[in-house]
Scaffold this motif. Structure first.
Motif, PDB file in Angstrom:
ATOM      1  N   GLU A  76       0.810  -1.205   0.000  1.00  0.00           N
ATOM      2  CA  GLU A  76       0.000   0.000   0.000  1.00  0.00           C
ATOM      3  C   GLU A  76       0.850   1.264   0.000  1.00  0.00           C
ATOM      4  N   ASP A  77       0.269   2.333  -0.549  1.00  0.00           N
ATOM      5  CA  ASP A  77       0.829   3.671  -0.404  1.00  0.00           C
ATOM      6  C   ASP A  77      -0.338   4.651  -0.332  1.00  0.00           C
ATOM      7  N   ALA A  78      -0.024   5.931  -0.283  1.00  0.00           N
ATOM      8  CA  ALA A  78      -1.060   6.953  -0.066  1.00  0.00           C
ATOM      9  C   ALA A  78      -1.555   7.591  -1.361  1.00  0.00           C
ATOM     10  N   LYS A  79      -1.222   7.020  -2.507  1.00  0.00           N
ATOM     11  CA  LYS A  79      -1.580   7.635  -3.792  1.00  0.00           C
ATOM     12  C   LYS A  79      -3.078   7.893  -3.902  1.00  0.00           C
ATOM     13  N   ALA A  80      -3.891   6.899  -3.591  1.00  0.00           N
ATOM     14  CA  ALA A  80      -5.340   7.058  -3.716  1.00  0.00           C
ATOM     15  C   ALA A  80      -5.870   8.130  -2.766  1.00  0.00           C
ATOM     16  N   LEU A  81      -5.289   8.227  -1.577  1.00  0.00           N
ATOM     17  CA  LEU A  81      -5.740   9.232  -0.613  1.00  0.00           C
ATOM     18  C   LEU A  81      -5.320  10.634  -1.033  1.00  0.00           C
ATOM     19  N   ASN A  84      -7.838  11.880  -3.439  1.00  0.00           N
ATOM     20  CA  ASN A  84      -9.239  11.920  -3.003  1.00  0.00           C
ATOM     21  C   ASN A  84      -9.287  12.504  -1.594  1.00  0.00           C
ATOM     22  N   ALA A  85      -9.540  13.803  -1.514  1.00  0.00           N
ATOM     23  CA  ALA A  85      -9.500  14.500  -0.228  1.00  0.00           C
ATOM     24  C   ALA A  85     -10.550  13.978   0.741  1.00  0.00           C
ATOM     25  N   ALA A  86     -11.728  13.624   0.220  1.00  0.00           N
ATOM     26  CA  ALA A  86     -12.790  13.126   1.096  1.00  0.00           C
ATOM     27  C   ALA A  86     -12.398  11.801   1.735  1.00  0.00           C
ATOM     28  N   LEU A  87     -11.845  10.911   0.924  1.00  0.00           N
ATOM     29  CA  LEU A  87     -11.410   9.614   1.450  1.00  0.00           C
ATOM     30  C   LEU A  87     -10.266   9.803   2.439  1.00  0.00           C
ATOM     31  N   HIS A  92      -7.994   9.701   7.915  1.00  0.00           N
ATOM     32  CA  HIS A  92      -7.341  10.497   8.959  1.00  0.00           C
ATOM     33  C   HIS A  92      -8.180  10.524  10.230  1.00  0.00           C
ATOM     34  N   GLY A  93      -9.485  10.717  10.072  1.00  0.00           N
ATOM     35  CA  GLY A  93     -10.365  10.754  11.237  1.00  0.00           C
ATOM     36  C   GLY A  93     -10.367   9.450  12.004  1.00  0.00           C
ATOM     37  N   HIS A  94     -10.307   8.334  11.283  1.00  0.00           N
ATOM     38  CA  HIS A  94     -10.303   7.037  11.954  1.00  0.00           C
ATOM     39  C   HIS A  94      -8.993   6.821  12.713  1.00  0.00           C
ATOM     40  N   VAL A  95      -7.875   7.152  12.063  1.00  0.00           N
ATOM     41  CA  VAL A  95      -6.578   6.979  12.721  1.00  0.00           C
ATOM     42  C   VAL A  95      -6.482   7.863  13.956  1.00  0.00           C
ATOM     43  N   THR A 103      -1.487  14.182  12.438  1.00  0.00           N
ATOM     44  CA  THR A 103      -1.870  15.024  11.316  1.00  0.00           C
ATOM     45  C   THR A 103      -2.142  14.173  10.086  1.00  0.00           C
ATOM     46  N   LEU A 104      -2.873  14.754   9.144  1.00  0.00           N
ATOM     47  CA  LEU A 104      -3.137  14.047   7.891  1.00  0.00           C
ATOM     48  C   LEU A 104      -1.840  13.720   7.175  1.00  0.00           C
ATOM     49  N   GLU A 105      -0.911  14.649   7.149  1.00  0.00           N
ATOM     50  CA  GLU A 105       0.333  14.409   6.439  1.00  0.00           C
ATOM     51  C   GLU A 105       1.126  13.279   7.084  1.00  0.00           C
ATOM     52  N   GLU A 106       1.053  13.143   8.396  1.00  0.00           N
ATOM     53  CA  GLU A 106       1.732  12.023   9.060  1.00  0.00           C
ATOM     54  C   GLU A 106       1.110  10.689   8.649  1.00  0.00           C
ATOM     55  N   VAL A 107      -0.208  10.669   8.519  1.00  0.00           N
ATOM     56  CA  VAL A 107      -0.886   9.443   8.080  1.00  0.00           C
ATOM     57  C   VAL A 107      -0.462   9.084   6.664  1.00  0.00           C
ATOM     58  N   LEU A 108      -0.475  10.069   5.770  1.00  0.00           N
ATOM     59  CA  LEU A 108      -0.095   9.817   4.384  1.00  0.00           C
ATOM     60  C   LEU A 108       1.365   9.393   4.286  1.00  0.00           C
ATOM     61  N   ASP A 109       2.216  10.043   5.056  1.00  0.00           N
ATOM     62  CA  ASP A 109       3.633   9.713   5.049  1.00  0.00           C
ATOM     63  C   ASP A 109       3.861   8.291   5.547  1.00  0.00           C
ATOM     64  N   ALA A 110       3.092   7.885   6.554  1.00  0.00           N
ATOM     65  CA  ALA A 110       3.227   6.519   7.079  1.00  0.00           C
ATOM     66  C   ALA A 110       2.859   5.495   6.019  1.00  0.00           C
TER      67      ALA A 110
END
Length: 325
Positions: A76-81, A84-87, A92-95, A103-110
């Motif tokens: 997996e990677d964060a490409k789809a996220l 898609n800002a809504a997704l 991010h809200g779940h994490v 932060t959102l960027e930390e989630v995407l970076d992970a």
């Protein structure tokens, strides 16, 4: 299993130890991080599906790259996220429910951390939901993690939330974790009561042996498997999703796992389970009997492979060779 004082080993930056009632994987950079442990830790987050505890490092959230310096290979990677800002907001809200302040960027970076190309060096291999279709069917799936150094697997864990503790017991509780460390054997931990016991492959051959294969025929050739099984005089297979099949083989409830395909196998689909089988006394090779390469990058370099109890490995190789003659 031996106590940690007797069994601890050091592999470069990684300290690996089997404990009598738990297994802990440590990174040796900075503050110790417990990636798998049955013991309760302050400020820890439990991933209930596989019995994994993650202890946030003192530098901030547990998603901090500084806190976990080793690279990771994953599907997996964060490409789809990122597209898609809504997704992305939903994820991010779940994490954030589990890691307040992330932060959102930390989630995407992970998520993007799994882009590592593998090869030589030390890195984690992760498949967070192996057997996605099984997960959606509420059947078998696995959370798979292993640590590789220069092509050598050091530690491995398979979390199998829906796998019965034993197929022999119709009333068996479900959920177990297989964990292994190089040279220290393989252990099954039962999620319902925390009990642990060493597992070992069976010693069956011929008509007494059984085999497992992927539930989805798109993942491997059921027809080729059937030809091999006929040559070996095996009965019908047990089909299931995910690397749970490696665990079933490791604990002696199957003698053979066939995975013949026409596309190179991804390292995250094979490496964690291969370690579990090998430490339980089994053997995993390609169809020519060559060991798999875990320094080949993001695949293991071959499309067709199999795992066995070792006792019948040569017989399987001969049966496969006979298909080409």
């Amino acid at each position: 299993m031996a106590e940690s004082s007797e069994a601890d080993q050091k592999f470069g930056q990684v300290r690996v130890g089997h404990l009598s009632r738990s297994t802990k994987f440590y990174t040796g950079v900075g503050d110790t991080k417990t990636l798998y442990s049955r013991s309760s830790l302050d400020n820890s987050v439990r991933l209930w599906t596989c019995g994994v505890w993650v202890r946030p490092p003192p530098c901030g959230t547990s998603l901090s790259r500084q806190g976990y310096p080793l690279p990771m290979v994953g599907e997996e990677d964060a490409k789809a996220l990122r597209e898609n800002a809504a997704l992305a907001g939903k994820v991010h809200g779940h994490v954030a429910k589990f890691l307040p302040g992330v932060t959102l960027e930390e989630v995407l970076d992970a998520l993007d951390r799994g882009r590592h190309e593998g090869g030589l060096g030390t890195f984690w291999v992760l498949d967070p939901i192996d057997g996605t279709k099984g997960f959606l069917r509420k059947a078998q799936y696995a959370i798979c993690l292993c640590l590789v150094k220069d092509g050598d697997i050091l530690v491995s864990a398979l979390g199998c939330p829906n796998l019965p503790v034993s197929f022999a017991d119709p009333e068996s509780p479900i959920g177990c974790v297989f964990h292994a460390a190089k040279g220290l054997g393989c252990v099954q931990l039962n999620l319902h009561d925390g009990a642990e016991h060493a597992v070992r492959v069976d010693a069956l051959r011929g008509a007494d042996a059984t085999y497992v294969e992927s539930y989805e025929s798109a993942h491997s050739s059921h027809s080729q498997h059937a030809q091999i099984a006929e040559r070996l005089k095996l009965g019908p297979p047990r089909r299931m999703d995910s690397q749970c099949k490696f665990g079933v083989l490791a604990r002696g409830e199957a003698s053979l796992y066939l995975r013949l395909s026409d596309r190179d196998q991804s390292i995250w689909d094979i490496a964690p389970g291969a370690m579990v089988v090998q430490e339980a006394g089994g053997q995993v090779t390609d169809v020519r009997g060559r060991p798999l390469s875990f320094s080949a990058g993001r695949t293991v370099g071959v499309p067709a492979l199999f795992a066995s109890n070792g006792m019948m490995h040569e017989e399987v190789l001969k049966a496969i060779a006979g298909m080409d003659s």
